[in-house]
Design an enzyme around this catalytic site. Structure first.
Site, PDB file in Angstrom:
ATOM      1  CB  CYS A   1      -0.886   0.068   1.247  1.00  0.00           C
ATOM      2  SG  CYS A   1      -1.837  -1.414   1.574  1.00  0.00           S
TER       3      CYS A   1
ATOM      4  CG  HIS B   1      -5.979  -0.473   2.181  1.00  0.00           C
ATOM      5  ND1 HIS B   1      -7.108  -0.413   1.396  1.00  0.00           N
ATOM      6  CD2 HIS B   1      -5.388  -1.668   1.868  1.00  0.00           C
ATOM      7  CE1 HIS B   1      -7.192  -1.497   0.646  1.00  0.00           C
ATOM      8  NE2 HIS B   1      -6.174  -2.276   0.923  1.00  0.00           N
TER       9      HIS B   1
ATOM     10  CG  HIS C   1      -8.945  -5.920   2.631  1.00  0.00           C
ATOM     11  ND1 HIS C   1      -8.286  -7.100   2.376  1.00  0.00           N
ATOM     12  CD2 HIS C   1      -8.215  -4.946   2.027  1.00  0.00           C
ATOM     13  CE1 HIS C   1      -7.194  -6.854   1.661  1.00  0.00           C
ATOM     14  NE2 HIS C   1      -7.120  -5.560   1.444  1.00  0.00           N
TER      15      HIS C   1
ATOM     16  CD  GLU D   1     -27.187  14.775  11.532  1.00  0.00           C
ATOM     17  OE1 GLU D   1     -28.065  15.110  10.703  1.00  0.00           O
ATOM     18  OE2 GLU D   1     -26.588  15.596  12.245  1.00  0.00           O
TER      19      GLU D   1
ATOM     20  CG  HIS E   1      -8.719  -4.049  -2.953  1.00  0.00           C
ATOM     21  ND1 HIS E   1      -7.568  -3.972  -3.707  1.00  0.00           N
ATOM     22  CD2 HIS E   1      -8.314  -3.931  -1.665  1.00  0.00           C
ATOM     23  CE1 HIS E   1      -6.528  -3.835  -2.897  1.00  0.00           C
ATOM     24  NE2 HIS E   1      -6.961  -3.810  -1.660  1.00  0.00           N
TER      25      HIS E   1
END
Lengths: 234, 234, 234, 234
Positions: free
Chosen positions: D93, D110, D112, D139, D196
């Site tokens: 990443c 990140h 999943h 909201e 992903h």
């Protein structure tokens, strides 16, 4: 040593201050698995191979409360118990764990995860072909190894295939069909058992645990996809 | 001793450093049950028989915060309270717990689990026959005993049957129909209450707790099966 | 004292070793509510009235990490801040909490629970009548009080009615319609806000918290019932 | 300093008793994210920019067990590793985290999350236009910032738009399309990756984490809305 040779006095196998020692680690893992809903009501089990010693969680215990003193220890070569707590019954999963260890696994996890059970119910039973759970194009597939002796993990465009075997009245009777599934799908690190759960293994504890998590994630996603009318494969 | 004889000064019944002592164990169990969503908003309850003493969680307390000093203790033979905290009301489940204890139970758990409530809503009310939750061929069924006085647990091919009784305005008024259900289905370790929850018991705490977990697992699976169009029985 | 009179040096309002002190209790409650999914991403809030002091969780903080020093304290009579941490903004829920306190509440909880939001989406908006969530014949309804000044809780055969108000761009602008809903449904301990969440209160912390839990349980059950085609009322 | 210059002996970057230090904070966050189901089976990742130092969780570790000594540290200007544990692989990443940091982010997460994956599956792929997740009038949308350099958060009546990019075989190959999505939707603090997961960032850890929570809440709600036949936009 005869099978009855092992007693619960054999504390040398289970007494360690190292949290990574199998007798401690199985307890930690089982408590975590209880939280994940994998070993509800004494279901499921976990086993670690540590050199020539196989550590096995006993049958019928509340998995989140397990203590090292509950542990069974078996000699991998002779299959004799080196430690056999008199207050517990050995796990009926033992022959299935051994089937994995004999094919190189270092750890084997058996769960009753509801997501695993549900995907086995969503794959039709068809006597003309093998029952397989198949899914593709999910990033999480990359959490599963390519297969024994192969380096690296599956890719995003690889199709994940997990064989499904039919359940039997007695858990130990699953061994034959589980071994047949492993022989036919030698790259799979897992076998689903219809209406029952899953066996997942790996070269070591890290791989068995993370593969089990990745598969459970995929099964949950697959069930949600089915509810939403989304196909598993193209 | 008259019912008012018990006061919250009777600490001898509840003061123990043993985590397995009923006064401590009910607190630990209730905190766990809160996490499972079984005793939300003071709902549900738990009771343990300890020799001739019945330990009962009080009415109206936040179950995850319960302390041994909150506990009611009743004499099993005379039904008089040996300990009766003045700040609490006795549980309205008491007569139902007693119905289980009088049939040999050592522990009885009452939950408001949403999965239990949902399966009672999915079984149609039909005045011409008993309301029953029925399911078969799930490995987790093996987590439930064959019945009082019978050795061992149900098998994979046995059909699980749990009677469902209709709810009443007052919890204590359930006793008659609960006892009728137990008499008619003497092998059942549980009775579902429509739109309300479930009573589950067992010979001891271990069995009551693990049977309650196994049933809840089965109910959740059954609800998910219904959403996916999968039948409960063949 | 002017609104700016309060500073974060006023530790006397928040320094206590008593876990039941409002400054400590709000922190414990918010951490629990985070685990329940009620205050995700700084959403939601909690306020306790303690004599003439109103304790209010600030705006924009991660609720599971809240500390007593984060707390705002307001004088109930003058509405001036007695304590106003310079690093935080006061909660936009403050006028809504006050509306509940002015009607006798001792604690008010605001959640963004997804189940609450979903039931507001499942009740149609119809300009010819009030929007109401209505359900009946669920045991958990007995976890909700009959209404302010009335003794005891709703019965199993009572219909639960929670008014739903429309959301506004700014939270403080909800006050008028929230007060109108309370005036029209004076027995309700809660008001749902469409596409937003819920405000729940009670005479004290125990009642507000357990009523909030019971309502959330009922909303979750109601959503599951809808998925399964089961009606909320007869 | 060359990329190989960093070794795991460089403890000065990771040794701190301050729980807010990035090396400690990433561990705390990852354990929390594991509980939320965001980083199952070593999936996902987290990175914090601390001055000119980028702290990055490594690839392939069990995120709930991460320790400061597992951490990679990169120089933001030279992109050389200042600390590179020899037992781990750098996160794939990393280029994506850097893309966020180069646009002013202080933290990038990140996940999943299954809810993120499911919404990407529910938005049709249509080569004639950009894939976007769009929802309005919730909201929780107010938990998301208006955009880089703009003050304040989205309003209740603002439509939330999150671009969706197609997944690639290798995570690092996402960088080009991720950057294109950011350039085209410069106000978005997140990019969904089909099948992903999601990348979410913010000016600092607080904002990245709370925005990630708010988005995940919205995705879960959106999936439930779809199951119930409720539209995402008018």
């Amino acid at each position: 040593m005869a099978e009855n040779g092992g007693t619960d006095l054999d504390v040398q196998f289970i007494h360690s201050h190292d949290p990574e020692h199998p007798a401690n680690l199985i307890c930690t893992l089982c408590a975590k698995f209880y939280g994940l809903g994998w070993v509800t009501g004494t279901g499921g089990g976990t086993s670690i191979r540590h050199g020539d010693h196989i550590y096995i969680a006993p049958s019928g215990v509340q998995k989140e409360l397990m203590k090292p003193t509950d542990m069974f220890v078996m000699d991998f070569n002779t299959k004799a118990y080196l430690r056999k707590p008199q207050t517990h019954k050995p796990s009926a999963c033992t022959p299935l764990f051994l089937a994995a260890f004999e094919r190189g696994a270092g750890c084997c996890i058996h769960t009753h995860s509801q997501w695993a059970v549900l995907v086995t119910l969503l794959v039709e039973r068809d006597s003309s072909k093998d029952a397989l759970f198949e899914i593709e194009e999910l990033e999480q597939i990359k959490g599963i190894g390519k297969g024994r002796g192969k380096s690296g993990n599956l890719g995003y465009f690889d199709r994940l295939r997990i064989p499904i075997i039919e359940n039997t009245a007695h858990e130990e009777d699953l061994r034959e069909s589980l071994e047949a599934a492993i022989e036919k799908y030698p790259d799979s690190y897992a076998v689903l058992v219809r209406r029952h759960g899953i066996y997942v293994w790996g070269d070591n504890v890290h791989k068995a645990k993370t593969q089990c998590e990745s598969l459970d994630y995929i099964f949950q996603l697959a069930v949600e996809m089915k509810k939403l009318g989304l196909p598993w494969t193209k």
